[in-house]
Scaffold this active site. Structure first.
Site, PDB file in Angstrom:
ATOM      1  CG  LEU A   1      -1.987  -1.212   1.119  1.00 31.63           C
ATOM      2  CD1 LEU A   1      -3.030  -1.071   2.274  1.00 31.63           C
ATOM      3  CD2 LEU A   1      -2.739  -1.314  -0.023  1.00 31.63           C
TER       4      LEU A   1
ATOM      5  CE  LYS B   1       8.748  -4.039 -14.046  1.00 33.55           C
ATOM      6  NZ  LYS B   1       8.050  -4.658 -13.135  1.00 33.55           N
TER       7      LYS B   1
ATOM      8  CE1 TYR C   1       8.752   0.618 -13.977  1.00 32.31           C
ATOM      9  CE2 TYR C   1       8.575   1.380 -16.288  1.00 32.31           C
ATOM     10  CZ  TYR C   1       8.205   0.410 -15.283  1.00 32.31           C
ATOM     11  OH  TYR C   1       7.153  -0.405 -15.480  1.00 32.31           O
TER      12      TYR C   1
ATOM     13  CG  ASN D   1       2.457  10.788 -25.730  1.00 35.86           C
ATOM     14  OD1 ASN D   1       1.855   9.655 -25.673  1.00 35.86           O
ATOM     15  ND2 ASN D   1       3.609  11.174 -25.259  1.00 35.86           N
TER      16      ASN D   1
ATOM     17  N   PRO E   1      -0.879  18.825 -19.268  1.00 33.74           N
ATOM     18  CG  PRO E   1       0.357  17.794 -17.479  1.00 33.74           C
ATOM     19  CD  PRO E   1      -0.901  18.147 -18.105  1.00 33.74           C
TER      20      PRO E   1
ATOM     21  CG  ASP F   1      10.611  15.721 -24.493  1.00 30.56           C
ATOM     22  OD1 ASP F   1       9.530  15.124 -23.524  1.00 30.56           O
ATOM     23  OD2 ASP F   1      11.039  15.349 -25.252  1.00 30.56           O
ATOM     24  NE  ARG F   2       8.447  10.471 -18.622  1.00 31.84           N
ATOM     25  CZ  ARG F   2       7.353   9.635 -18.527  1.00 31.84           C
ATOM     26  NH1 ARG F   2       7.646   8.634 -19.492  1.00 31.84           N
ATOM     27  NH2 ARG F   2       6.243   9.736 -17.967  1.00 31.84           N
TER      28      ARG F   2
ATOM     29  CB  THR G   1       7.702  -2.851 -18.553  1.00 29.59           C
ATOM     30  OG1 THR G   1       7.341  -1.824 -19.535  1.00 29.59           O
ATOM     31  CG2 THR G   1       9.209  -2.700 -17.738  1.00 29.59           C
ATOM     32  CG  ASP G   2       6.484  -1.362 -23.764  1.00 29.36           C
ATOM     33  OD1 ASP G   2       6.600  -0.934 -22.932  1.00 29.36           O
ATOM     34  OD2 ASP G   2       5.591  -0.919 -24.684  1.00 29.36           O
ATOM     35  CD  GLU G   3       8.918   2.665 -19.575  1.00 29.79           C
ATOM     36  OE1 GLU G   3      10.008   3.112 -19.523  1.00 29.79           O
ATOM     37  OE2 GLU G   3       7.639   3.248 -19.701  1.00 29.79           O
TER      38      GLU G   3
HETATM   39  P1  NAD Z   1       0.823   0.448  -9.767  1.00 31.36           P
HETATM   40  O1  NAD Z   1       1.934   1.683  -9.476  1.00 31.36           O
HETATM   41  O2  NAD Z   1      -0.438   0.933 -10.130  1.00 31.36           O
HETATM   42  O3  NAD Z   1       0.933  -0.576  -8.672  1.00 31.36           O
HETATM   43  C1  NAD Z   1       2.065  -0.915  -8.096  1.00 31.36           C
HETATM   44  C2  NAD Z   1       1.777  -1.859  -6.790  1.00 31.36           C
HETATM   45  O4  NAD Z   1       2.757  -2.333  -6.183  1.00 31.36           O
HETATM   46  C3  NAD Z   1       0.911  -0.895  -5.594  1.00 31.36           C
HETATM   47  O5  NAD Z   1      -0.309  -1.679  -5.273  1.00 31.36           O
HETATM   48  C4  NAD Z   1       2.052  -0.798  -4.672  1.00 31.36           C
HETATM   49  O6  NAD Z   1       1.346  -0.492  -3.368  1.00 31.36           O
HETATM   50  C5  NAD Z   1       2.551  -2.124  -4.793  1.00 31.36           C
HETATM   51  N1  NAD Z   1       3.958  -1.974  -4.155  1.00 31.36           N
HETATM   52  C6  NAD Z   1       4.858  -1.121  -4.455  1.00 31.36           C
HETATM   53  N2  NAD Z   1       6.243  -1.441  -3.806  1.00 31.36           N
HETATM   54  C7  NAD Z   1       5.810  -2.697  -2.951  1.00 31.36           C
HETATM   55  C8  NAD Z   1       6.357  -3.283  -2.025  1.00 31.36           C
HETATM   56  N3  NAD Z   1       7.894  -3.158  -1.757  1.00 31.36           N
HETATM   57  N4  NAD Z   1       5.908  -4.533  -1.734  1.00 31.36           N
HETATM   58  C9  NAD Z   1       4.528  -4.941  -1.895  1.00 31.36           C
HETATM   59  N5  NAD Z   1       3.890  -4.107  -2.828  1.00 31.36           N
HETATM   60  C10 NAD Z   1       4.548  -3.058  -3.419  1.00 31.36           C
HETATM   61  O7  NAD Z   1       1.575  -0.268 -10.933  1.00 31.36           O
HETATM   62  P2  NAD Z   1       0.954  -0.825 -12.398  1.00 31.36           P
HETATM   63  O8  NAD Z   1       0.757   0.071 -13.379  1.00 31.36           O
HETATM   64  O9  NAD Z   1      -0.324  -1.719 -11.838  1.00 31.36           O
HETATM   65  O10 NAD Z   1       2.033  -1.825 -12.823  1.00 31.36           O
HETATM   66  C11 NAD Z   1       2.055  -3.113 -12.301  1.00 31.36           C
HETATM   67  C12 NAD Z   1       3.102  -4.063 -12.718  1.00 31.36           C
HETATM   68  O11 NAD Z   1       2.803  -4.115 -14.198  1.00 31.36           O
HETATM   69  C13 NAD Z   1       4.532  -3.271 -12.578  1.00 31.36           C
HETATM   70  O12 NAD Z   1       5.450  -4.387 -12.223  1.00 31.36           O
HETATM   71  C14 NAD Z   1       4.983  -2.608 -13.799  1.00 31.36           C
HETATM   72  O13 NAD Z   1       6.310  -2.617 -13.944  1.00 31.36           O
HETATM   73  C15 NAD Z   1       4.163  -3.519 -14.787  1.00 31.36           C
HETATM   74  N6  NAD Z   1       3.733  -2.963 -16.069  1.00 31.36           N
HETATM   75  C16 NAD Z   1       2.901  -1.666 -16.085  1.00 31.36           C
HETATM   76  C17 NAD Z   1       2.438  -1.437 -17.388  1.00 31.36           C
HETATM   77  C18 NAD Z   1       1.521  -0.214 -17.158  1.00 31.36           C
HETATM   78  O14 NAD Z   1       1.124   0.523 -18.187  1.00 31.36           O
HETATM   79  N7  NAD Z   1       1.200   0.404 -16.100  1.00 31.36           N
HETATM   80  C19 NAD Z   1       2.836  -1.745 -18.525  1.00 31.36           C
HETATM   81  C20 NAD Z   1       3.876  -2.954 -18.487  1.00 31.36           C
HETATM   82  C21 NAD Z   1       4.233  -3.539 -17.364  1.00 31.36           C
HETATM   83  O1  DAU Z   2       5.196   1.249 -21.713  1.00 32.42           O
HETATM   84  C1  DAU Z   2       4.920   0.418 -20.497  1.00 32.42           C
HETATM   85  C2  DAU Z   2       5.063   1.310 -19.246  1.00 32.42           C
HETATM   86  O2  DAU Z   2       3.999   2.470 -19.585  1.00 32.42           O
HETATM   87  C3  DAU Z   2       5.064   0.766 -18.045  1.00 32.42           C
HETATM   88  O3  DAU Z   2       6.122  -0.215 -17.618  1.00 32.42           O
HETATM   89  C4  DAU Z   2       5.150   1.985 -16.939  1.00 32.42           C
HETATM   90  O4  DAU Z   2       4.978   1.453 -15.523  1.00 32.42           O
HETATM   91  C5  DAU Z   2       4.074   2.999 -17.243  1.00 32.42           C
HETATM   92  O5  DAU Z   2       4.142   3.983 -16.209  1.00 32.42           O
HETATM   93  C6  DAU Z   2       4.093   3.201 -18.741  1.00 32.42           C
HETATM   94  O6  DAU Z   2       5.155   4.238 -18.655  1.00 32.42           O
HETATM   95  P1  DAU Z   2       4.884   5.706 -19.543  1.00 32.42           P
HETATM   96  O7  DAU Z   2       6.155   6.703 -19.100  1.00 32.42           O
HETATM   97  O8  DAU Z   2       4.821   5.239 -21.038  1.00 32.42           O
HETATM   98  O9  DAU Z   2       3.527   5.998 -19.178  1.00 32.42           O
HETATM   99  P2  DAU Z   2       3.063   7.683 -18.693  1.00 32.42           P
HETATM  100  O10 DAU Z   2       1.633   7.443 -18.620  1.00 32.42           O
HETATM  101  O11 DAU Z   2       3.825   7.982 -17.650  1.00 32.42           O
HETATM  102  O12 DAU Z   2       3.387   8.498 -20.015  1.00 32.42           O
HETATM  103  C7  DAU Z   2       2.777   7.927 -21.441  1.00 32.42           C
HETATM  104  C8  DAU Z   2       3.260   9.078 -22.325  1.00 32.42           C
HETATM  105  O13 DAU Z   2       2.746  10.145 -22.175  1.00 32.42           O
HETATM  106  C9  DAU Z   2       4.825   9.191 -22.279  1.00 32.42           C
HETATM  107  O14 DAU Z   2       5.470   9.421 -23.670  1.00 32.42           O
HETATM  108  C10 DAU Z   2       5.083  10.513 -21.535  1.00 32.42           C
HETATM  109  C11 DAU Z   2       3.929  11.314 -21.888  1.00 32.42           C
HETATM  110  N1  DAU Z   2       3.181  12.009 -20.628  1.00 32.42           N
HETATM  111  C12 DAU Z   2       3.008  11.672 -19.511  1.00 32.42           C
HETATM  112  C13 DAU Z   2       2.394  12.423 -18.659  1.00 32.42           C
HETATM  113  C14 DAU Z   2       2.418  11.797 -17.079  1.00 32.42           C
HETATM  114  C15 DAU Z   2       3.056  13.539 -21.053  1.00 32.42           C
HETATM  115  O15 DAU Z   2       3.026  13.911 -22.139  1.00 32.42           O
HETATM  116  N2  DAU Z   2       2.447  14.309 -20.146  1.00 32.42           N
HETATM  117  C16 DAU Z   2       2.297  13.705 -18.704  1.00 32.42           C
HETATM  118  O16 DAU Z   2       1.856  14.607 -17.869  1.00 32.42           O
END
Ligand code: NAD
Ligand code: DAU
Length: 336
Positions: free
Chosen positions: A36, A153, A149, A248, A204, A271-272, A125-127
């Protein structure tokens, strides 16, 4: 009963997976280990907390005394728990190394002690492939992570693989593209932009808005994981991509349209750092196993916008009353 340990099941994808798993597999008992953090929320599990086939454990994957026995008792481990937000990893990477790498190590060590473990799913992740200027990443491509990040991963991804190659732990590694859907924390682009737009706040957009992400509905992700748990091959990597590559800036226009707002809300911002230009996944391997994404992106995005519109109870307390969230937004985007 099949005993399934889900880590990070109070987060976005994890909570969707827990719900999906309980609905789909009547013979599964899901133990859900989650620390949590700011991203993990009991509210994400409001409708399954009292399900007798779901046990919630509030704990840290880095704590071997808590996590170890849970892994040792499981038939399947589905390991989602991680720090997940790229922008936060650019601000402070330490917790990413701790949770994503060391936490995975703790779970993998415990997995060595469980001879009846049938599957350890390392959610990567694809990253990890880094930015892909053209073509699509296949599972055997070199890993070139470009932000802290993604590098954390990638470390966990290869560590998990090594526990299969060295210790015969039944690991599969999955690399999914950008997920979208309900219960995503409003720091990621879709929930941030939808909820800002609902309040007529600016959205943004980083850089020139030309960065490309491939969008995967979270339930299509859950279905892919289910298939892989049952029919994947240990030691293998599987890409899970939605096949929806969108710039985006185009995504932003569509979100604003669905939210009934105009493009005047778009605010171009700096930019990021190290911003990956494009991700693209080749998914022939998974499609060859019979998986296809079922949710068309237009429909899924419209429904997702509607979900945030209908569920203000879920996001308003975060955006309006959580001081840590407000501090993050101010640090990332400056004062409004
Ligand atoms: P999220 O940030 O929404 O959730 C992460 C969860 O992990 C939270 O519930 C947090 O409390 C828990 N957590 C964090 N540190 C912890 C710890 N030390 N012990 C126990 N629990 C812990 O993440 P998400 O977007 O649901 O991503 C889940 C997984 O999928 C991650 O491994 C992420 O790298 C991967 N992933 C996410 C995406 C995406 O687009 N969101 C895409 C590809 C892969
Ligand atoms: O590709 C998989 C990944 O996707 C996961 O592994 C990560 O956990 C998840 O966070 C996500 O990463 P991104 O960096 O791609 O997601 P995010 O939503 O942060 O950003 C998506 C795109 O949008 C990225 O090109 C950055 C841009 N962006 C993001 C934010 C938060 C903006 O332009 N403005 C913003 O404020």
């Amino acid at each position: 009963m099949t005993k399934v340990l889900v880590t990070g099941g109070a987060g976005f994808i994890g909570s969707n997976f827990v719900r999906y798993a309980l609905q789909t597999h009547a013979d599964w008992h899901v133990t859900n280990l989650d620390k949590l953090t700011y991203a993990g929320r009991r509210e994400n599990l409001h409708d399954v907390m009292d399900d007798p086939r779901h046990s919630f454990v509030h704990g840290d994957i880095c704590n071997a005394a808590v996590a170890g026995p849970l892994v040792e008792a499981a038939d399947y481990v589905v390991h989602f728990a991680a720090e997940t937000h790229v922008d936060r990893s650019i601000m402070a990477a330490g917790v990413f190394l701790k949770t994503d790498v060391e936490g995975s190590f703790v779970l993998l060590e415990a997995a060595r002690r469980n001879p009846k473990l049938q599957r350890f799913v390392q959610i990567s992740t694809d990253e990890v492939y880094g930015s892909v200027p053209e073509g699509s990443s296949t599972e055997t491509d070199e890993l070139r992570p470009r932000n802290p990040y993604a590098a954390s991963k990638a470390g966990a991804d290869r560590l998990a693989y090594s526990y299969w190659a060295t210790h015969d732990v039944p690991v599969i590694v999955t690399r999914a593209s950008n997920n979208y859907g309900p219960y995503q924390f409003p720091e990621k682009i879709i929930p941030l932009f939808v909820t800002n737009a609902m309040d007529d706040l600016q959205v943004p957009l980083y850089g020139d808005g030309g960065n490309v992400r491939d969008w995967l509905h979270v339930l299509d992700h859950c279905r892919a994981l289910d298939l892989l748990i049952h029919t994947g091959k240990n030691g293998e990597v599987y890409n899970i991509g939605g096949g929806n590559e969108v710039k985006n800036v185009d995504l932003t226009h569509t979100i604003l349209e669905h939210a009934g707002k105009t493009a005047s809300l778009i605010k171009p911002v700096a930019d990021r750092k190290g911003h990956d230009r494009r991700y693209s996944l080749g998914t022939a391997k998974l499609q060859g196993m019979g998986w296809q994404p079922q949710v068309p992106f237009d429909e899924g995005l419209r429904e997702t916008v509607a979900w945030y519109q209908a569920n203000e109870w879920w996001w308003r307390p975060i955006k309006e009353r959580d001081p840590a969230y407000k501090a993050y937004i101010e640090a990332q985007y400056g004062k409004r």
